[in-house]
Design a protein around this motif. Structure first.
Motif, PDB file in Angstrom:
ATOM      1  N   ALA A 252     -20.651  26.036   9.056  1.00 23.36           N
ATOM      2  CA  ALA A 252     -19.443  26.842   9.243  1.00 23.36           C
ATOM      3  C   ALA A 252     -19.188  27.031  10.731  1.00 23.36           C
ATOM      4  O   ALA A 252     -20.117  27.219  11.509  1.00 23.36           O
ATOM      5  N   ILE A 253     -17.914  26.979  11.100  1.00 19.09           N
ATOM      6  CA  ILE A 253     -17.534  27.284  12.476  1.00 19.09           C
ATOM      7  C   ILE A 253     -17.619  28.780  12.710  1.00 19.09           C
ATOM      8  O   ILE A 253     -18.089  29.260  13.735  1.00 19.09           O
ATOM      9  N   THR A 254     -17.166  29.545  11.720  1.00 20.34           N
ATOM     10  CA  THR A 254     -17.287  30.996  11.731  1.00 20.34           C
ATOM     11  C   THR A 254     -17.312  31.441  10.279  1.00 20.34           C
ATOM     12  O   THR A 254     -17.173  30.622   9.367  1.00 20.34           O
ATOM     13  N   ALA A 255     -17.530  32.721  10.043  1.00 20.05           N
ATOM     14  CA  ALA A 255     -17.616  33.214   8.674  1.00 20.05           C
ATOM     15  C   ALA A 255     -16.343  32.900   7.904  1.00 20.05           C
ATOM     16  O   ALA A 255     -15.237  33.137   8.384  1.00 20.05           O
ATOM     17  N   GLY A 256     -16.508  32.335   6.704  1.00 23.47           N
ATOM     18  CA  GLY A 256     -15.366  32.042   5.854  1.00 23.47           C
ATOM     19  C   GLY A 256     -14.687  30.721   6.125  1.00 23.47           C
ATOM     20  O   GLY A 256     -13.643  30.446   5.537  1.00 23.47           O
ATOM     21  N   GLN A 257     -15.251  29.882   7.018  1.00 23.96           N
ATOM     22  CA  GLN A 257     -14.654  28.578   7.302  1.00 23.96           C
ATOM     23  C   GLN A 257     -15.723  27.483   7.196  1.00 23.96           C
ATOM     24  O   GLN A 257     -16.176  26.942   8.192  1.00 23.96           O
ATOM     25  N   PRO A 258     -16.147  27.156   5.959  1.00 24.62           N
ATOM     26  CA  PRO A 258     -17.157  26.114   5.770  1.00 24.62           C
ATOM     27  C   PRO A 258     -16.581  24.723   5.990  1.00 24.62           C
ATOM     28  O   PRO A 258     -15.397  24.477   5.746  1.00 24.62           O
ATOM     29  N   LEU A 259     -17.427  23.815   6.465  1.00 23.68           N
ATOM     30  CA  LEU A 259     -17.056  22.415   6.668  1.00 23.68           C
ATOM     31  C   LEU A 259     -18.117  21.531   6.022  1.00 23.68           C
ATOM     32  O   LEU A 259     -19.279  21.922   5.904  1.00 23.68           O
ATOM     33  N   LEU A 260     -17.701  20.336   5.629  1.00 25.82           N
ATOM     34  CA  LEU A 260     -18.628  19.400   4.994  1.00 25.82           C
ATOM     35  C   LEU A 260     -18.343  17.981   5.458  1.00 25.82           C
ATOM     36  O   LEU A 260     -17.171  17.576   5.558  1.00 25.82           O
ATOM     37  N   THR A 261     -19.409  17.244   5.738  1.00 26.69           N
ATOM     38  CA  THR A 261     -19.320  15.805   5.973  1.00 26.69           C
ATOM     39  C   THR A 261     -20.380  15.123   5.121  1.00 26.69           C
ATOM     40  O   THR A 261     -21.455  15.691   4.874  1.00 26.69           O
ATOM     41  N   ALA A 262     -20.089  13.907   4.670  1.00 28.64           N
ATOM     42  CA  ALA A 262     -21.056  13.180   3.840  1.00 28.64           C
ATOM     43  C   ALA A 262     -20.695  11.710   3.780  1.00 28.64           C
ATOM     44  O   ALA A 262     -19.543  11.321   4.003  1.00 28.64           O
ATOM     45  N   HIS A 263     -21.705  10.874   3.491  1.00 29.01           N
ATOM     46  CA  HIS A 263     -21.511   9.453   3.198  1.00 29.01           C
ATOM     47  C   HIS A 263     -21.645   9.275   1.687  1.00 29.01           C
ATOM     48  O   HIS A 263     -22.630   9.715   1.095  1.00 29.01           O
ATOM     49  N   LEU A 264     -20.649   8.645   1.081  1.00 28.04           N
ATOM     50  CA  LEU A 264     -20.699   8.362  -0.345  1.00 28.04           C
ATOM     51  C   LEU A 264     -20.880   6.866  -0.559  1.00 28.04           C
ATOM     52  O   LEU A 264     -20.057   6.062  -0.114  1.00 28.04           O
ATOM     53  N   GLU A 265     -21.967   6.503  -1.228  1.00 28.74           N
ATOM     54  CA  GLU A 265     -22.205   5.111  -1.612  1.00 28.74           C
ATOM     55  C   GLU A 265     -21.473   4.877  -2.931  1.00 28.74           C
ATOM     56  O   GLU A 265     -21.765   5.535  -3.943  1.00 28.74           O
ATOM     57  N   ILE A 266     -20.472   3.964  -2.932  1.00 29.66           N
ATOM     58  CA  ILE A 266     -19.656   3.761  -4.126  1.00 29.66           C
ATOM     59  C   ILE A 266     -19.798   2.334  -4.641  1.00 29.66           C
ATOM     60  O   ILE A 266     -20.300   1.444  -3.949  1.00 29.66           O
ATOM     61  N   GLU A 267     -19.345   2.129  -5.857  1.00 29.13           N
ATOM     62  CA  GLU A 267     -19.394   0.799  -6.470  1.00 29.13           C
ATOM     63  C   GLU A 267     -18.451  -0.157  -5.733  1.00 29.13           C
ATOM     64  O   GLU A 267     -17.459   0.262  -5.132  1.00 29.13           O
ATOM     65  N   GLY A 268     -18.756  -1.449  -5.816  1.00 27.67           N
ATOM     66  CA  GLY A 268     -17.995  -2.445  -5.075  1.00 27.67           C
ATOM     67  C   GLY A 268     -16.529  -2.508  -5.437  1.00 27.67           C
ATOM     68  O   GLY A 268     -15.684  -2.782  -4.603  1.00 27.67           O
ATOM     69  N   ARG A 269     -16.204  -2.262  -6.711  1.00 28.83           N
ATOM     70  CA  ARG A 269     -14.810  -2.322  -7.133  1.00 28.83           C
ATOM     71  C   ARG A 269     -14.278  -0.931  -7.473  1.00 28.83           C
ATOM     72  O   ARG A 269     -13.384  -0.773  -8.315  1.00 28.83           O
ATOM     73  N   ALA A 270     -14.806   0.081  -6.810  1.00 30.94           N
ATOM     74  CA  ALA A 270     -14.398   1.460  -7.086  1.00 30.94           C
ATOM     75  C   ALA A 270     -12.989   1.725  -6.567  1.00 30.94           C
ATOM     76  O   ALA A 270     -12.519   1.081  -5.630  1.00 30.94           O
ATOM     77  N   ASP A 271     -12.313   2.669  -7.194  1.00 26.72           N
ATOM     78  CA  ASP A 271     -11.013   3.144  -6.717  1.00 26.72           C
ATOM     79  C   ASP A 271     -11.304   4.201  -5.653  1.00 26.72           C
ATOM     80  O   ASP A 271     -11.515   5.376  -5.954  1.00 26.72           O
ATOM     81  N   ALA A 272     -11.300   3.793  -4.392  1.00 21.56           N
ATOM     82  CA  ALA A 272     -11.707   4.680  -3.306  1.00 21.56           C
ATOM     83  C   ALA A 272     -10.815   5.914  -3.204  1.00 21.56           C
ATOM     84  O   ALA A 272     -11.291   7.025  -2.974  1.00 21.56           O
ATOM     85  N   THR A 273      -9.518   5.710  -3.372  1.00 19.93           N
ATOM     86  CA  THR A 273      -8.596   6.843  -3.288  1.00 19.93           C
ATOM     87  C   THR A 273      -8.913   7.881  -4.349  1.00 19.93           C
ATOM     88  O   THR A 273      -8.928   9.092  -4.086  1.00 19.93           O
ATOM     89  N   GLN A 274      -9.206   7.438  -5.566  1.00 19.14           N
ATOM     90  CA  GLN A 274      -9.531   8.356  -6.648  1.00 19.14           C
ATOM     91  C   GLN A 274     -10.843   9.084  -6.376  1.00 19.14           C
ATOM     92  O   GLN A 274     -10.977  10.272  -6.668  1.00 19.14           O
ATOM     93  N   VAL A 275     -11.821   8.376  -5.813  1.00 17.16           N
ATOM     94  CA  VAL A 275     -13.100   9.006  -5.467  1.00 17.16           C
ATOM     95  C   VAL A 275     -12.877  10.143  -4.465  1.00 17.16           C
ATOM     96  O   VAL A 275     -13.402  11.244  -4.613  1.00 17.16           O
ATOM     97  N   LEU A 276     -12.061   9.874  -3.438  1.00 18.67           N
ATOM     98  CA  LEU A 276     -11.792  10.884  -2.420  1.00 18.67           C
ATOM     99  C   LEU A 276     -11.069  12.095  -3.014  1.00 18.67           C
ATOM    100  O   LEU A 276     -11.395  13.244  -2.706  1.00 18.67           O
ATOM    101  N   ILE A 277     -10.090  11.843  -3.878  1.00 13.10           N
ATOM    102  CA  ILE A 277      -9.334  12.934  -4.488  1.00 13.10           C
ATOM    103  C   ILE A 277     -10.238  13.793  -5.366  1.00 13.10           C
ATOM    104  O   ILE A 277     -10.207  15.030  -5.308  1.00 13.10           O
ATOM    105  N   GLN A 278     -11.063  13.150  -6.189  1.00 10.59           N
ATOM    106  CA  GLN A 278     -11.948  13.886  -7.082  1.00 10.59           C
ATOM    107  C   GLN A 278     -12.984  14.684  -6.295  1.00 10.59           C
ATOM    108  O   GLN A 278     -13.292  15.837  -6.628  1.00 10.59           O
ATOM    109  N   ALA A 279     -13.521  14.078  -5.249  1.00 13.30           N
ATOM    110  CA  ALA A 279     -14.531  14.769  -4.445  1.00 13.30           C
ATOM    111  C   ALA A 279     -13.942  16.012  -3.788  1.00 13.30           C
ATOM    112  O   ALA A 279     -14.540  17.091  -3.819  1.00 13.30           O
TER     113      ALA A 279
END
Length: 311
Positions: A252-279
């Motif tokens: 968090a930068i300050t209280a009440g403002q959480p942030l997240l970063t991550a690497h997602l390993e996805i399938e070769g023919r995955a719908d990347a846009t859908q993965v991002l939206i769902q996540a």
């Protein structure tokens, strides 16, 4: 689809408070700050005149309220300052630094109160119960008014809520000082003064220690309070077409403002846009995290959205 080389940022960019709510919170905090600071000075003067350590220790607790209220006002003001190329997250961390210094100062003040109370237990000095009672009652009224003023904004604003809880804690200190003054007046039990002051000191230690830990956790970029990082990882890994999750960071930068970063390993023919939206949807709905940056990988290699969609 346009090129997006492996960095996909899905979050709202407007973190500033609403204009009307901001002004209302600022007014509440300003009124409460003036009331609390005025009676803090009155308690210091009354404590010195009556020779009451209970009043002086309650004034110390009220000083923590003044600091908390001033800190909240300071944070509201800084929240409107725009980010700069050198400070891309803005100036939110100033609030946390001030909170850390405030907590450390409170612990030093409490050490003095407890030491003085210990010395007075063996030789209780004469205390003017009448002056002590009058000032303690005035302090209680001031805390009640401040709590009433802040109550309207503490539901939706973490800064106001923190100040509100500080004032509620100080109510206990005022009640303790009143009890001690009544015991001195009607029983002549002067030892009640250092005993009550020690109890107030312990109350300050608890709030100061919590504040110290919370501010230090933010400064060390620990996971926000109440956020289970293992559960977050499990949620992301359970998404369709996601094979694994690594380099997951939540802070968090300050209280009440959480942030997240991550690497997602996805399938070769995955719908990347859908993965991002769902996540993004799961992180927002389940954990209240809306400032999210996700990096997609296929077979351990960074990928572009178009490469995944047309593989």
């Amino acid at each position: 689809m346009s090129d997006h080389p492996h960095d996909h940022d899905a979050h709202p960019h407007n973190h500033g408070p609403g204009g009307h709510a901001h002004r209302a919170d600022q007014k509440r905090l300003t009124v409460a700050l003036i009331i609390t600071a005025t009676f803090m000075i009155a308690e210091i003067i009354g404590g010195l005149i009556s020779n009451s350590l209970a009043l002086l220790s309650d004034a110390g607790h009220m000083a923590s309220d003044v600091a908390a209220l001033a800190l909240s006002l300071f944070a509201l003001w800084f929240a409107r300052k725009p980010a700069t190329p050198q400070r891309t997250y803005g100036f939110y961390r100033v609030e946390i630094l001030a909170a850390f210094v405030n907590a450390a100062t409170l612990l030093i003040l409490t050490a003095w109160i407890l030491l003085e109370a210990y010395q007075r237990l063996s030789e209780p000095p004469e205390v003017q119960g009448g002056v002590m009672l009058a000032v303690a009652v005035a302090g209680l009224i001031a805390n009640l008014v401040s709590a009433y003023v802040l109550h309207g904004g503490q539901q939706d604003n973490l800064n106001v809520r923190g100040a509100f809880l500080h004032v509620l804690g100080d109510l206990l200190g005022s009640v303790g000082a009143i009890i001690a003054s009544l015991l001195v007046l009607f029983t002549g039990l002067a030892i009640a003064d250092p005993i009550v002051s020690a109890l107030i000191g312990l109350l300050i230690i608890r709030s100061a220690w919590i504040l110290l830990n919370e501010s230090l956790n933010v400064l060390l970029e620990g996971a926000p309070k109440g956020t289970d990082v293992r559960a977050v990882r499990s949620t992301l890994k359970s998404l369709p077409q996601v094979l694994d999750v690594h380099d997951l960071h939540v802070w968090a930068i300050t209280a009440g403002q959480p942030l997240l970063t991550a690497h997602l390993e996805i399938e070769g023919r995955a719908d990347a846009t859908q993965v991002l939206i769902q996540a993004q949807r799961e992180l927002s709905e389940q954990y209240g995290i809306t400032h999210v940056t996700l990096q997609l990988e296929v077979n351990g290699q960074l990928c572009e959205v178009r490469d995944v969609l047309h593989a």
